[in-house]
Design an enzyme around this catalytic site. Sequence first.
Site, PDB file in Angstrom:
ATOM      1  N   GLU A 174      50.886  37.651  51.445  1.00  0.00           N
ATOM      2  CA  GLU A 174      50.866  38.600  52.568  1.00  0.00           C
ATOM      3  C   GLU A 174      50.710  37.926  53.926  1.00  0.00           C
ATOM      4  OE1 GLU A 174      48.663  42.218  52.312  1.00  0.00           O
ATOM      5  OE2 GLU A 174      49.594  42.795  50.431  1.00  0.00           O
ATOM      6  N   GLU A 374      51.887  42.787  43.770  1.00  0.00           N
ATOM      7  CA  GLU A 374      50.715  43.659  43.861  1.00  0.00           C
ATOM      8  C   GLU A 374      51.171  45.103  43.977  1.00  0.00           C
ATOM      9  OE1 GLU A 374      47.765  42.819  46.899  1.00  0.00           O
ATOM     10  OE2 GLU A 374      47.864  40.668  46.484  1.00  0.00           O
TER      11      GLU A 374
HETATM   12  C1  PNW Z   1      46.456  43.352  49.935  1.00  0.00           C
HETATM   13  N1  PNW Z   1      48.318  47.803  54.253  1.00  0.00           N
HETATM   14  O1  PNW Z   1      46.088  43.672  51.255  1.00  0.00           O
HETATM   15  C2  PNW Z   1      45.854  41.994  49.610  1.00  0.00           C
HETATM   16  O2  PNW Z   1      46.806  41.064  49.166  1.00  0.00           O
HETATM   17  C3  PNW Z   1      44.687  42.069  48.676  1.00  0.00           C
HETATM   18  O3  PNW Z   1      43.879  40.931  48.842  1.00  0.00           O
HETATM   19  C4  PNW Z   1      43.920  43.364  48.911  1.00  0.00           C
HETATM   20  O4  PNW Z   1      42.719  43.417  48.230  1.00  0.00           O
HETATM   21  C5  PNW Z   1      44.839  44.477  48.467  1.00  0.00           C
HETATM   22  O5  PNW Z   1      46.107  44.390  49.090  1.00  0.00           O
HETATM   23  C6  PNW Z   1      44.274  45.872  48.694  1.00  0.00           C
HETATM   24  O6  PNW Z   1      44.063  46.097  50.051  1.00  0.00           O
HETATM   25  C7  PNW Z   1      46.654  44.741  51.932  1.00  0.00           C
HETATM   26  O7  PNW Z   1      47.794  48.118  55.344  1.00  0.00           O
HETATM   27  C8  PNW Z   1      46.167  44.995  53.201  1.00  0.00           C
HETATM   28  O8  PNW Z   1      49.344  48.370  53.860  1.00  0.00           O
HETATM   29  C9  PNW Z   1      46.718  46.000  53.969  1.00  0.00           C
HETATM   30  C10 PNW Z   1      47.763  46.771  53.471  1.00  0.00           C
HETATM   31  C11 PNW Z   1      48.259  46.526  52.205  1.00  0.00           C
HETATM   32  C12 PNW Z   1      47.697  45.516  51.433  1.00  0.00           C
END
Ligand code: PNW
Length: 468
Positions: A174, A374
């Site tokens: 990410e 994910e």
């Molecule tokens: C991901 N959004 O983060 C990360 O890769 C993980 O470490 C995290 O725990 C997981 O998703 C759940 O949040 C994200 O705003 C952060 O769409 C933000 C977003 C999506 C995923």
Amino acid sequence: MATESATSGDRHFPDGFRWGVATSSYQIEGAWDEDGKGVSIWDTYAHTPGNIRNDENGDVANDHYHRYEEDVALLKSIGATAYRFSIAWPRIFPEGTGEPNPKGLDFYNRLVDALLEAGIEPFATLYHWDLPQALHDRHGGWQSIETPKAFAEYAGYVAAQLGDRVKHYFTINEFRSFVEGGYQVVDMEIGGKMLQLGGAPGLRLSDSELKQVRHHTVLGHGLAVQAIRAHAPAETKVGFAENLHVAVPVIDEPGHVKAAEQATREANAGFMTVMLEGAYTDAYLAEAGGETPRFTDEELKTIASPLDFVGINVYRPGLYVEPSDEPPGYREIPINVSHPTMQASWHLFDPEVMYWAPRQVQSLWDAKSIFITENGCAAADAVAADGRVYDSDRVMFLRACLGQLQRATSEGVPVGGYFLWSAQDNFEWIYGYGDRFGIIYVDFDTLERTPKLSAEWFREAARRNAVV
Ligand code: PNW
């Protein structure tokens, strides 16, 4: 023995489809200063009061560092055939560069051996945001070209050490989240409410400076791909895991579908598009007064080093679009204030994104192999009086998303596997331990683990290789 599906219609995935779950080092390992590990920017950020909900941190987290054997047994019991974990760079190179720390590497040797012993295929992510603090102190982290260079050295070293057993690597997880959140703070409007997403190192750079940071991260990815190829056995497969911003068409009709593809390409110009096309789009270069990023043709070639697969984290639609007669040919439409979300406030709900995301990756960039690296959701889970955890909303979410993924694979979109986020409840960054994404419940007082209803659902889906 469970009975097979009572419904009609083929809901199977292709043969060989991987049923994985995912985690990351800082979110589960704990042992933040053990066995010679260096400090990471997330250690520093979480130790600074006010940054994390309830001032929680990952010092102990799930104590996975000491409980990995129990955790691997749990993965086996829930039917996972693959496991995506991340390696903490400061365990391997406490100072970011220089002398490796053999005790840090040993932890991942033990973990990989335990996974293989359990018949679970290891997929390693090299960077899930826990940058060595030393690189931040010396160079400002990803603001400097020294960090991508150091990242490639680390990636090559890990691939040389684990390459006999780990055949799949994700360079960086990410890009968008840690760059925008950590180096500027993301402002997001969801259902009429404004949200702010932050993270380590907690800087607030200008738009122009941010573009240079983005450039260094994609360059780090490309240099790491080359380093892995140079040090690992020939059959090693490498790609990235990006949370691409997906434009979802309002209507399934050729004009809308094309408009959405164009919007997705532009919305990811600084990350996926440049990594898969080897060029920044004109519109992207014109932003921020055209000042940045500064780059060379050689760097663009490195950034677009050929990959074996594309990994995408898919949680929510990025935007909805319709075609437009005005340039750029599409128009973003407002999201209704009543649009449903899952428990995490940013998590706009629309399972269709799980269909459009891989389909667009195939149609825009001709990807030959895609992994969903994910997908999952947070829920207000609690252990019921009978000892079980009834996460009915997560079961709904997973079934809906996997139904859309199956629709894509049945149309020939080449998705080779799915990694559910997350194996266990864990440290959810700025939200601390409050947002539970696991299909295994964790009591953070006793660290006891309890598989949830969704884990039963996952095990059956994996067993049948189908939506259940
Ligand atoms: C991901 N959004 O983060 C990360 O890769 C993980 O470490 C995290 O725990 C997981 O998703 C759940 O949040 C994200 O705003 C952060 O769409 C933000 C977003 C999506 C995923």
